[in-house]
Design a protein around this motif. Structure first.
Motif, mmCIF file in Angstrom:
data_model
loop_
_atom_site.group_PDB
_atom_site.id
_atom_site.type_symbol
_atom_site.label_atom_id
_atom_site.label_comp_id
_atom_site.label_asym_id
_atom_site.label_seq_id
_atom_site.Cartn_x
_atom_site.Cartn_y
_atom_site.Cartn_z
ATOM 1 N N SER A 170 0.837 -1.200 0.000
ATOM 2 C CA SER A 170 0.000 0.000 0.000
ATOM 3 C C SER A 170 0.869 1.245 0.000
ATOM 4 C CB SER A 170 -0.933 0.005 1.220
ATOM 5 O OG SER A 170 -1.865 -1.046 1.150
ATOM 6 N N ASP A 171 2.135 1.059 -0.317
ATOM 7 C CA ASP A 171 3.064 2.174 -0.440
ATOM 8 C C ASP A 171 3.023 2.666 -1.893
ATOM 9 O OD1 ASP A 171 5.459 3.664 -1.058
ATOM 10 O OD2 ASP A 171 6.294 2.961 0.833
ATOM 11 N N PRO A 172 2.524 3.867 -2.135
ATOM 12 C CA PRO A 172 2.360 4.327 -3.526
ATOM 13 C C PRO A 172 3.670 4.416 -4.289
ATOM 14 C CG PRO A 172 2.011 6.135 -1.977
ATOM 15 C CD PRO A 172 2.070 4.886 -1.162
ATOM 16 N N TRP A 173 4.762 4.719 -3.589
ATOM 17 C CA TRP A 173 6.040 4.901 -4.283
ATOM 18 C C TRP A 173 6.640 3.544 -4.644
ATOM 19 C CZ3 TRP A 173 4.503 9.333 -5.111
ATOM 20 C CH2 TRP A 173 3.937 10.127 -4.102
ATOM 21 N N ASP A 182 7.718 7.058 -13.047
ATOM 22 C CA ASP A 182 8.565 8.074 -12.418
ATOM 23 C C ASP A 182 7.798 8.702 -11.260
ATOM 24 O OD1 ASP A 182 10.138 10.190 -11.656
ATOM 25 O OD2 ASP A 182 10.401 11.005 -13.683
ATOM 26 N N ALA A 183 8.120 8.284 -10.026
ATOM 27 C CA ALA A 183 7.407 8.778 -8.851
ATOM 28 C C ALA A 183 7.646 10.265 -8.627
ATOM 29 C CB ALA A 183 7.814 7.980 -7.614
ATOM 30 N N ASP A 184 8.861 10.737 -8.911
ATOM 31 C CA ASP A 184 9.152 12.161 -8.728
ATOM 32 C C ASP A 184 8.278 13.021 -9.630
ATOM 33 O OD1 ASP A 184 11.067 11.726 -6.785
ATOM 34 O OD2 ASP A 184 12.716 11.603 -8.227
ATOM 35 N N PHE A 190 0.333 17.571 -12.577
ATOM 36 C CA PHE A 190 0.275 17.577 -14.037
ATOM 37 C C PHE A 190 -0.503 18.806 -14.489
ATOM 38 C CE2 PHE A 190 0.468 13.053 -12.801
ATOM 39 C CZ PHE A 190 1.633 12.690 -13.461
ATOM 40 N N LYS A 191 0.051 19.533 -15.423
ATOM 41 C CA LYS A 191 -0.591 20.762 -15.903
ATOM 42 C C LYS A 191 -1.648 20.490 -16.959
ATOM 43 C CE LYS A 191 1.955 23.301 -13.258
ATOM 44 N NZ LYS A 191 1.347 23.912 -12.034
ATOM 45 N N THR A 192 -1.440 19.425 -17.745
ATOM 46 C CA THR A 192 -2.366 19.108 -18.820
ATOM 47 C C THR A 192 -2.699 17.618 -18.793
ATOM 48 O OG1 THR A 192 -0.648 18.591 -20.452
ATOM 49 C CG2 THR A 192 -1.334 20.907 -20.245
ATOM 50 N N ASP A 195 0.135 15.613 -20.334
ATOM 51 C CA ASP A 195 1.220 15.274 -19.408
ATOM 52 C C ASP A 195 0.870 14.035 -18.587
ATOM 53 O OD1 ASP A 195 2.607 17.470 -20.294
ATOM 54 O OD2 ASP A 195 2.030 18.760 -18.609
ATOM 55 N N LEU A 196 -0.364 13.994 -18.128
ATOM 56 C CA LEU A 196 -0.802 12.878 -17.299
ATOM 57 C C LEU A 196 -0.824 11.581 -18.102
ATOM 58 C CD1 LEU A 196 -3.702 12.996 -14.755
ATOM 59 C CD2 LEU A 196 -3.486 11.064 -16.299
ATOM 60 N N PHE A 197 -1.350 11.627 -19.327
ATOM 61 C CA PHE A 197 -1.432 10.425 -20.146
ATOM 62 C C PHE A 197 -0.045 9.938 -20.558
ATOM 63 C CE2 PHE A 197 -5.861 11.953 -21.672
ATOM 64 C CZ PHE A 197 -6.445 11.413 -20.528
ATOM 65 N N VAL A 198 0.852 10.854 -20.845
ATOM 66 C CA VAL A 198 2.226 10.470 -21.190
ATOM 67 C C VAL A 198 2.867 9.737 -20.018
ATOM 68 C CG1 VAL A 198 4.545 11.364 -21.645
ATOM 69 C CG2 VAL A 198 2.590 12.261 -22.927
ATOM 70 N N TRP A 199 2.641 10.259 -18.820
ATOM 71 C CA TRP A 199 3.208 9.618 -17.623
ATOM 72 C C TRP A 199 2.606 8.231 -17.412
ATOM 73 C CZ3 TRP A 199 1.176 8.000 -12.866
ATOM 74 C CH2 TRP A 199 2.116 7.725 -11.878
ATOM 75 N N ALA A 200 1.291 8.104 -17.481
ATOM 76 C CA ALA A 200 0.625 6.827 -17.225
ATOM 77 C C ALA A 200 1.048 5.764 -18.236
ATOM 78 C CB ALA A 200 -0.887 7.005 -17.249
#
Length: 368
Positions: A170-173, A182-184, A190-192, A195-200
């Motif tokens: 249950s540790d998200p990192w 990339d946890a950092d 996320f601004k857009t 950005d979020l979809f690229v990360w996921a």
């Protein structure tokens, strides 16, 4: 609890959606009011490019010292709420919008256990994004849920459904590291949506072929998961290169997960328990074929024997009162012991077991 709950409760509460600026102002004000009552407070980040907000979610942990519990009425008074509802660990409050007597905004305060606090606040940050990641991991028998990352053990799912999900973390990192994310980057908002979809989709578990097979329920998804719908119908078709090649080819991610999260021993115990159940069932099926019964009476007799048989000092016996009724009341026996010891005993005692089981049922039925 949503807008319908307030309407059903009072019939006149007008819950309005908030502009982004209203959301930030009211969120900060509510957090300031709640701080004295709780040990930890966190408001999950909202999805980028969101035009308005239906409510404010705040997660809290109880204090270890001082105030342990605070009533809904006291919180409502502190928040200036006109209405409040309690639903399990979540309290919902209808708070007047400043300068209005008829409009309210909804605040949901979720009480979280300390162990799950960091995970829950992470999970409810961009919940639709975690839905995307969960859909990726499901292909490898992993499950992402409100309690963390689990490994599904398909071999035992039918016989032991309550034990087929093995909790990993249950540790998200830790979870992000395992998924190859990339946890950092996640720690910075996320601004857009891009950005979020690229990360996921940077997760090593992401494969577009699974999403391309998805069918859309046009009646529910546009309202329930709008971000997921945008990802599936707009963003993914515009990025045909993303997830086109599997990044898990030749990788035993189950073995890797059991090692990484130190769950090999628990996994082994669950497999062994399942194997023992299979052996016991095979023995009982073999014995059932040798009883002079059929149909429902045969089923009842076998269930009676399972419930009342106890193994003591290398031999079976009937319990004198109540039930033995545990999965370990009969150990795993070798075939020779089943043939030479258990079968002869069952042949002599099945009627007594059936009669006692029926008496127990009758006594339980007439008990005041």
């Amino acid at each position: 609890m949503g807008r319908r709950a307030f309407v059903a409760w009072s019939g006149s509460v007008n819950i309005v959606r908030l502009t982004p600026q209203q959301y930030l102002d009211f969120r900060d004000k509510c957090e300031d009011i709640l701080i004295p009552y709780y040990a930890r407070i966190c408001t999950p980040s909202e999805a980028p490019e969101k035009q308005d907000h239906g409510n404010i979610d705040i997660f809290v942990c109880l204090k270890r010292h001082g105030i342990e519990l605070v009533s809904n009425a006291d919180l409502a008074k502190a928040l200036g709420a006109r209405h409040h509802l309690l639903n399990g660990p979540t309290s919902s409050f209808a708070i007047p919008v400043p300068a209005s007597e008829v409009e309210f905004f909804r605040l949901d305060v979720h009480i979280s256990l300390p162990y799950f606090f960091e995970w829950e606040t992470t999970f409810y940050t961009h919940e639709d994004m975690w839905h995307i990641l969960g859909m990726c991991t499901i292909q490898q028998e992993f499950r992402v849920s409100v309690t963390g990352l689990h490994l599904r053990i398909p071999e035992i799912a039918q016989k032991l459904p309550n034990h087929s999900l093995l909790h990993l973390t249950s540790d998200p990192w830790e979870l992000m590291d395992f998924l190859g994310l990339d946890a950092d980057r996640f720690r910075h908002e996320f601004k857009t949506l891009n950005d979020l979809f690229v990360w996921a989709t940077s997760s090593r578990f992401f494969e577009r072929q699974y999403f391309e097979r998805q069918t859309l329920d046009s009646h529910s998804r546009p309202t329930k998961r709008p971000m997921y719908l945008a990802f599936l119908t707009d963003w993914l078709p515009q990025h045909p290169e993303v997830g086109a090649v599997s990044r898990l080819h030749g990788v035993d991610v189950v073995k890797e997960a059991l090692t990484k999260f130190n769950r090999k021993e628990e996994w082994r115990k669950r497999i062994e328990r399942y194997e023992s159940i299979k052996i016991k069932e095979a023995h009982w099926n073999w014995i059932a074929k040798r009883l002079p019964l059929q149909g429902e009476e045969l089923t009842e007799a076998v269930e009676s024997l399972k419930a009342l048989l106890r193994w003591r000092h290398g031999a079976p016996e009937l319990v004198s009162k109540g039930y033995a009724y545990t999965s370990d009341s009969l150990p795993v026996l070798d075939d020779r012991t089943v043939i030479t010891v258990l079968l002869p005993w069952v042949a002599k005692n099945w009627q007594a077991a059936l009669d006692q089981h029926r008496r127990n049922q009758w006594q339980n039925h007439v008990k005041p």
